[in-house]
Scaffold this motif. Structure first.
Motif, PDB file in Angstrom:
ATOM      1  N   THR A   1       0.835  -1.209   0.000  1.00 46.53           N
ATOM      2  CA  THR A   1       0.000   0.000   0.000  1.00 46.53           C
ATOM      3  C   THR A   1       0.866   1.253   0.000  1.00 46.53           C
ATOM      4  O   THR A   1       0.562   2.238  -0.689  1.00 46.53           O
ATOM      5  N   VAL A   2       1.957   1.227   0.764  1.00 45.95           N
ATOM      6  CA  VAL A   2       2.889   2.351   0.765  1.00 45.95           C
ATOM      7  C   VAL A   2       3.487   2.529  -0.637  1.00 45.95           C
ATOM      8  O   VAL A   2       3.604   3.660  -1.147  1.00 45.95           O
ATOM      9  N   GLY A   3       3.863   1.420  -1.287  1.00 41.53           N
ATOM     10  CA  GLY A   3       4.399   1.498  -2.642  1.00 41.53           C
ATOM     11  C   GLY A   3       3.392   2.063  -3.628  1.00 41.53           C
ATOM     12  O   GLY A   3       3.741   2.860  -4.511  1.00 41.53           O
ATOM     13  N   LEU A   4       2.111   1.658  -3.477  1.00 42.01           N
ATOM     14  CA  LEU A   4       1.061   2.188  -4.360  1.00 42.01           C
ATOM     15  C   LEU A   4       0.911   3.694  -4.170  1.00 42.01           C
ATOM     16  O   LEU A   4       0.766   4.440  -5.150  1.00 42.01           O
ATOM     17  N   ALA A   5       0.956   4.139  -2.914  1.00 40.13           N
ATOM     18  CA  ALA A   5       0.846   5.575  -2.644  1.00 40.13           C
ATOM     19  C   ALA A   5       2.042   6.336  -3.216  1.00 40.13           C
ATOM     20  O   ALA A   5       1.910   7.481  -3.654  1.00 40.13           O
ATOM     21  N   ALA A   6       3.211   5.695  -3.229  1.00 35.46           N
ATOM     22  CA  ALA A   6       4.399   6.347  -3.786  1.00 35.46           C
ATOM     23  C   ALA A   6       4.303   6.475  -5.304  1.00 35.46           C
ATOM     24  O   ALA A   6       4.707   7.493  -5.885  1.00 35.46           O
ATOM     25  N   LEU A   7       3.756   5.442  -5.965  1.00 35.61           N
ATOM     26  CA  LEU A   7       3.661   5.457  -7.420  1.00 35.61           C
ATOM     27  C   LEU A   7       2.431   6.205  -7.914  1.00 35.61           C
ATOM     28  O   LEU A   7       2.492   6.933  -8.911  1.00 35.61           O
ATOM     29  N   LEU A   8       1.297   6.008  -7.218  1.00 34.75           N
ATOM     30  CA  LEU A   8       0.027   6.611  -7.643  1.00 34.75           C
ATOM     31  C   LEU A   8      -0.644   7.297  -6.459  1.00 34.75           C
ATOM     32  O   LEU A   8      -1.668   6.840  -5.947  1.00 34.75           O
ATOM     33  N   PRO A   9      -0.076   8.393  -5.985  1.00 33.84           N
ATOM     34  CA  PRO A   9      -0.699   9.086  -4.847  1.00 33.84           C
ATOM     35  C   PRO A   9      -2.019   9.734  -5.243  1.00 33.84           C
ATOM     36  O   PRO A   9      -2.180  10.203  -6.373  1.00 33.84           O
ATOM     37  N   ALA A  10      -2.952   9.728  -4.317  1.00 32.60           N
ATOM     38  CA  ALA A  10      -4.228  10.391  -4.558  1.00 32.60           C
ATOM     39  C   ALA A  10      -4.036  11.898  -4.449  1.00 32.60           C
ATOM     40  O   ALA A  10      -3.433  12.388  -3.493  1.00 32.60           O
ATOM     41  N   SER A  11      -4.559  12.631  -5.414  1.00 31.75           N
ATOM     42  CA  SER A  11      -4.417  14.089  -5.405  1.00 31.75           C
ATOM     43  C   SER A  11      -5.679  14.710  -5.976  1.00 31.75           C
ATOM     44  O   SER A  11      -6.484  14.040  -6.636  1.00 31.75           O
TER      45      SER A  11
ATOM     46  N   PHE B   1       0.017   8.204   3.316  1.00 31.42           N
ATOM     47  CA  PHE B   1       1.249   8.246   2.519  1.00 31.42           C
ATOM     48  C   PHE B   1       1.040   9.018   1.219  1.00 31.42           C
ATOM     49  O   PHE B   1       1.990   9.617   0.699  1.00 31.42           O
ATOM     50  N   SER B   2      -0.175   9.037   0.686  1.00 33.79           N
ATOM     51  CA  SER B   2      -0.461   9.871  -0.481  1.00 33.79           C
ATOM     52  C   SER B   2      -0.294  11.340  -0.126  1.00 33.79           C
ATOM     53  O   SER B   2       0.301  12.119  -0.894  1.00 33.79           O
ATOM     54  N   GLN B   3      -0.813  11.740   1.038  1.00 32.62           N
ATOM     55  CA  GLN B   3      -0.663  13.124   1.468  1.00 32.62           C
ATOM     56  C   GLN B   3       0.808  13.480   1.637  1.00 32.62           C
ATOM     57  O   GLN B   3       1.235  14.591   1.296  1.00 32.62           O
ATOM     58  N   GLY B   4       1.585  12.539   2.154  1.00 32.66           N
ATOM     59  CA  GLY B   4       3.011  12.783   2.309  1.00 32.66           C
ATOM     60  C   GLY B   4       3.713  12.947   0.973  1.00 32.66           C
ATOM     61  O   GLY B   4       4.597  13.809   0.818  1.00 32.66           O
ATOM     62  N   MET B   5       3.332  12.132  -0.026  1.00 28.45           N
ATOM     63  CA  MET B   5       3.948  12.244  -1.348  1.00 28.45           C
ATOM     64  C   MET B   5       3.590  13.574  -1.997  1.00 28.45           C
ATOM     65  O   MET B   5       4.450  14.236  -2.583  1.00 28.45           O
ATOM     66  N   VAL B   6       2.322  13.958  -1.898  1.00 23.43           N
ATOM     67  CA  VAL B   6       1.895  15.213  -2.520  1.00 23.43           C
ATOM     68  C   VAL B   6       2.577  16.409  -1.847  1.00 23.43           C
ATOM     69  O   VAL B   6       2.962  17.382  -2.497  1.00 23.43           O
ATOM     70  N   ALA B   7       2.746  16.313  -0.512  1.00 25.71           N
ATOM     71  CA  ALA B   7       3.386  17.400   0.230  1.00 25.71           C
ATOM     72  C   ALA B   7       4.904  17.402   0.056  1.00 25.71           C
ATOM     73  O   ALA B   7       5.577  18.357   0.465  1.00 25.71           O
ATOM     74  N   GLY B   8       5.456  16.332  -0.511  1.00 24.73           N
ATOM     75  CA  GLY B   8       6.883  16.272  -0.784  1.00 24.73           C
ATOM     76  C   GLY B   8       7.760  16.107   0.442  1.00 24.73           C
ATOM     77  O   GLY B   8       8.885  16.622   0.485  1.00 24.73           O
ATOM     78  N   ILE B   9       7.265  15.360   1.445  1.00 25.00           N
ATOM     79  CA  ILE B   9       8.036  15.231   2.688  1.00 25.00           C
ATOM     80  C   ILE B   9       8.972  14.024   2.679  1.00 25.00           C
ATOM     81  O   ILE B   9       9.817  13.891   3.577  1.00 25.00           O
TER      82      ILE B   9
END
Length: 389
Positions: A34-44, A229-237
């Motif tokens: 699930t973490v990998g999915l959020a890294a590749l396809l984050p919800a935005s 983790f999607s929020q983290g990817m979008v926020a660039g943390i």
């Protein structure tokens, strides 16, 4: 052994177990996927709004189910064993947080400030019930005591974890504002209390459909992880976390777990507890609940929840692997006179429910049984009242 025979629906539900020779549990792999999915396809954008709203509903559902499963009568029946339960609560909500505060000295050399916030949050969440029961049973400890101690910890954690997070984390990872307090009340406390109130009417349904609802639990947690983790990817943390920092985090968590396992075992011995009770104290007092911690982090920290839950996810897998080894070694210990001290054998518990774990499971299956959903468990009088083997 329990007196409940699963119906046809229960038998058809697939298990998430992997072969026993694999050191990583299947559900942990699902979390990592699930973490990998959020890294590749984050919800935005609009998708993030929909996913976030669904995750909010999932958190409320989780805590409703926790409240409906948790037997208040069982916890109250165990009040006369206050020494054991206070020992577990002290380990969970006093010693763990003190060690977390002491780890502040690891910043910035070992842990970044963001990872330290997650490390400290890990120290604040309540103990598990399911894995405590499983490991205590395999080690031939006091299973009823593990059930009651975990129940007390879950009840206390509903209030203590947010309050401790507000006091110790401050504004570093979102803090606890008035809006955050309102979210806690609406998303965690109200559904939990509703589950407690409705337990007498929905308990039978929970028993008949416990495996299906177990998948709902796990699916809801996966959704919470994906959202965080999607929020983290979008926020660039995530540029703040390097492989070297992750390795140092694992070392710090290994030291934390070793200290807690040592203190709970030898400390409970110095307090005069018998072998069976010491086993229950060690397993209930040294572990942290992934199922309770992840939803709480999503409510408390919002966009920064991904860094807050990463240490907890890693610690969860570590505690399962280490405690499985300890439980097997404890099971080979020579018998003492009785399975528990006379003043700590917990009376029978609710008869309208069943355990999530099979206490007769082979040793190798314990991590898989314990990892799936470590939130409040539904218990059975015969399972809880039987002497530990």
């Amino acid at each position: 052994m329990t007196d409940h025979t699963p119906g046809p629906t229960s038998r058809r539900v697939p298990s998430l177990r992997l072969p026993s020779w694999l050191p990583v549990d299947g559900y942990v792999l699902a979390l990592l996927g699930t973490v990998g999915l959020a890294a590749l396809l984050p919800a935005s954008g609009t998708t993030a709004d929909v996913v976030g709203g669904t995750a909010t509903g999932a958190v409320a559902l989780l805590f409703f189910l926790y409240g409906a499963r948790l037997s208040t009568r069982e916890a109250l029946d165990g009040l006369r064993h206050w020494r054991l339960h206070l020992t577990v609560l002290a380990a969970t909500f006093v010693l763990f947080p003190l060690l977390g505060l002491a780890a502040r000295g690891l910043v910035p050399g070992v842990l970044t400030p963001q990872l330290y916030g997650g490390f400290l949050f890990l120290c604040l969440v309540p103990s598990t019930i399911q894995s405590s029961i499983a490991f205590t049973s395999i080690a031939r400890g006091n299973v009823p005591a593990a059930i009651c101690a975990g129940s007390f910890s879950s009840l206390a954690g509903i209030a203590l974890t947010p309050l401790l997070a507000a006091a110790l984390l401050g504004g570093g990872m979102g803090g606890l504002s008035a809006d955050g307090l309102l979210r806690i009340v609406l998303q965690l406390l109200v559904p939990f209390l509703a589950g407690q109130v409705l337990r007498r009417w929905v308990g039978g349904f929970l028993v008949r459909n416990k495996k299906v609802l177990g998948l709902v639990d796990r699916g809801s947690i996966l959704l919470v992880v994906y959202t965080a983790f999607s929020q983290g990817m979008v926020a660039g943390i995530w540029h703040l976390v390097t492989p070297a920092r992750l390795g140092l985090l694992l070392v710090a968590e290994a030291v934390l777990l070793a200290v807690m396992l040592t203190v709970t075992w030898y400390g409970s011995g110095r307090l005069g507890f018998g072998r069976a009770d010491r086993i229950a104290i060690q397993f209930a007092g040294s572990k942290k609940s992934l199922a309770a911690g992840l939803p709480m982090a999503s409510v408390l920290f919002g966009a920064q929840a991904s860094l807050a839950v990463l240490p907890l996810m890693l610690f969860h897998q570590m505690q399962l692997m280490v405690c499985a080894v300890i439980a097997r070694r404890r099971s080979a210990d020579p018998d003492e006179s009785g399975t528990g001290s006379p003043d700590t054998d917990t009376p029978g518990t609710d008869t309208d429910a069943d355990t999530h774990t099979d206490t007769d499971a082979p040793d190798a299956a314990v991590p898989a049984a314990a990892a799936s959903a470590d939130g409040p468990a539904v218990t059975n009088a015969h399972a809880a009242g039987a002497p530990a083997r």
